[in-house]
Write a protein that holds these residues in place. Structure first.
Motif, short mmCIF file in Angstrom:
data_model
loop_
_atom_site.label_atom_id
_atom_site.label_comp_id
_atom_site.label_asym_id
_atom_site.label_seq_id
_atom_site.Cartn_x
_atom_site.Cartn_y
_atom_site.Cartn_z
N VAL A 202 34.69 28.96 38.61
CA VAL A 202 35.45 30.20 38.75
C VAL A 202 36.46 30.05 39.88
O VAL A 202 36.09 29.89 41.04
N ALA A 203 37.74 30.09 39.53
CA ALA A 203 38.78 29.86 40.52
C ALA A 203 39.91 30.87 40.43
O ALA A 203 40.90 30.77 41.16
N GLU A 204 39.78 31.86 39.55
CA GLU A 204 40.83 32.88 39.41
C GLU A 204 40.21 34.26 39.29
O GLU A 204 39.14 34.43 38.70
N ASP A 205 40.90 35.26 39.83
CA ASP A 205 40.47 36.64 39.68
C ASP A 205 40.55 37.01 38.20
O ASP A 205 41.54 36.71 37.53
N ASP A 206 39.52 37.67 37.68
CA ASP A 206 39.52 37.95 36.25
C ASP A 206 39.79 39.42 35.90
O ASP A 206 39.71 39.82 34.74
N GLY A 207 40.14 40.22 36.92
CA GLY A 207 40.40 41.64 36.63
C GLY A 207 41.86 41.98 36.45
O GLY A 207 42.20 43.11 36.07
N ILE A 208 42.75 41.03 36.72
CA ILE A 208 44.19 41.30 36.62
C ILE A 208 44.58 41.50 35.16
O ILE A 208 44.28 40.68 34.30
N ARG A 209 45.26 42.61 34.88
CA ARG A 209 45.70 42.92 33.52
C ARG A 209 47.22 42.82 33.45
O ARG A 209 47.95 43.81 33.65
N ALA A 210 47.69 41.63 33.14
CA ALA A 210 49.13 41.36 33.15
C ALA A 210 49.88 42.18 32.10
O ALA A 210 51.08 42.45 32.26
N GLY A 211 49.20 42.59 31.05
CA GLY A 211 49.87 43.33 29.99
C GLY A 211 49.90 44.83 30.17
O GLY A 211 50.27 45.56 29.25
#
Length: 385
Positions: A202-211
């Motif tokens: 796990v190396a990235e935030d997974d809550g970001i909603r780019a859309g």
């Protein structure tokens, strides 16, 4: 006070005179722009990625594993042996025994009990909670305090949704451009899906909603009251994560050959009405800036926690902070809000952003605190690190 004196001793450089005493109740962060051996400096800081609670990257990972990963990374990065640490302070809010609610209620009731529950449990609250207005307000759901702010200060749904959209857009740009890579510690975890285990890095935030779009946000129903304006889309996410920041006196850091990433110039904690707990930064930030001898205009970046959009918008407008200076890489609405981790995460993100800009600069970290408080700290990035 005895505990504070012990902590202050831990932060003193090796060989400091045993007979020397300081008023540890006073602010000793050091004047802005100055440099002294007693300055409190940030040596280094790292964080994990932030995962969605119960369904994200860390859903099967225990808090101690996350904390161990960041603490180990911080010490390894700067080559510091753990036996050089004088004290370790861990933030925790909703784990059993954290007791954040009880501490604030007791502030209003003046009650104490060490007998009602085992140490590992939060304990019971006095029946008098409902008899004292301020104590009763401490147990108002956080979402309702957001609605209170929106109604009391006229923060519209449109403003809240626009702020949330901006947070998502900034976080998405930061992630795509790799800005978070320097601060995130990749963590290898095991996921148990359908009975089968697999290892995931796990190396990235997974809550970001780019859309995310404004139109999409506007369609969401209020989450806390039928006629409210706080929604699941414009509020902070429930999250898992950890962060660690290594602090010390400047003299101690220099004696150990450690770098200086930032200097703590001032800090302040204030109380606000519990039913409006989110306005805390609007009062804590001026207190910290006054202590540092600086102004809003002197700051390059403000990391203000986005617990709810109503409180974030109110604080920014109340203090007249230019929006371009607020959470330039997104905030808790996009990244997530692991409660006990957020303050340290903000420090890590702030100092890495100031370092990225490549010059001496100032920044503020601030957050509201459930039950009616606000905290703020002023940091200086010295440049050149």
């Amino acid at each position: 006070m005895h505990r504070l004196k012990i902590l202050a001793g831990h932060l003193s450089p090796p060989g400091a005179a045993a007979g020397g005493t300081r008023d540890v109740g006073a602010a000793e962060c050091g004047s802005a722009g100055g440099s002294g051996p007693q300055d409190v400096v940030v040596v280094h800081g790292r964080r994990t990625a932030i995962g969605k609670a119960k369904r994200g990257a860390f859903k099967d990972t225990t808090p101690d594993e996350l904390l161990s990963a960041v603490m180990t990374a911080v010490l390894t990065d700067v080559g510091l042996s753990p036996d050089k640490l004088g004290d370790v302070c861990v933030g925790n809010v909703l784990q059993p025994g954290a007791g954040a609610l009880m501490a604030r209620v007791a502030h209003f009731l003046s009650v104490e009990s060490m007998s009602l529950r085992a140490i590992g449990e939060p304990g019971d609250l006095s029946s008098r909670v409902t008899e004292v207005d301020k104590a009763r307000d401490c147990i108002i759901p956080m979402g309702i305090t957001s609605e209170n702010i929106a109604e009391r200060f006229g923060v519209s749904r449109e403003k809240q949704d626009a702020f949330a959209l901006s947070s998502q857009q900034k976080a998405a740009r930061a992630q795509t451009s790799g800005r978070f890579q320097r601060e995130i510690v990749p963590v290898a975890v095991r996921h148990a899906d359908g009975g089968a285990e697999r290892e995931v890095l796990v190396a990235e935030d997974d809550g970001i909603r780019a859309g995310t779009t404004l139109a999409g946000l506007s369609k969401l129903r209020p989450a806390f009251k039928p006629d409210g304006s706080t929604t699941a889309g414009n509020s902070s996410q429930v999250s898992d994560g950890a962060a660690a920041v290594l602090l010390g006196r400047r003299a101690a850091a220099e004696a150990l050959g450690l770098p200086v990433l930032g200097v703590l110039r001032a800090s302040a904690v204030v109380g606000v009405p519990p039913d409006l707990m989110g306005i805390g930064p609007a009062f804590a930030i001026p207190a910290a800036l006054q202590q540092a001898g600086l102004t809003v205009a002197d700051m390059d970046v403000f990391e203000i926690n986005e617990a709810f959009p109503s409180q974030a918008v109110y604080c920014v407008e109340k203090l007249g902070i230019p929006l371009e200076k607020v959470n330039p890489n997104g905030g808790a609405i996009a990244l997530g809000h692991p409660l006990g981790c957020t303050g340290a995460r903000q420090v890590v993100t702030l100092l890495n952003e100031l370092r990225r800009r490549g010059r001496r600069a100032y920044g503020v970290v601030s957050m509201c605190i459930g039950t009616g408080m606000g905290a703020a700290a002023v940091f200086e990035y010295p440049g050149g690190a």
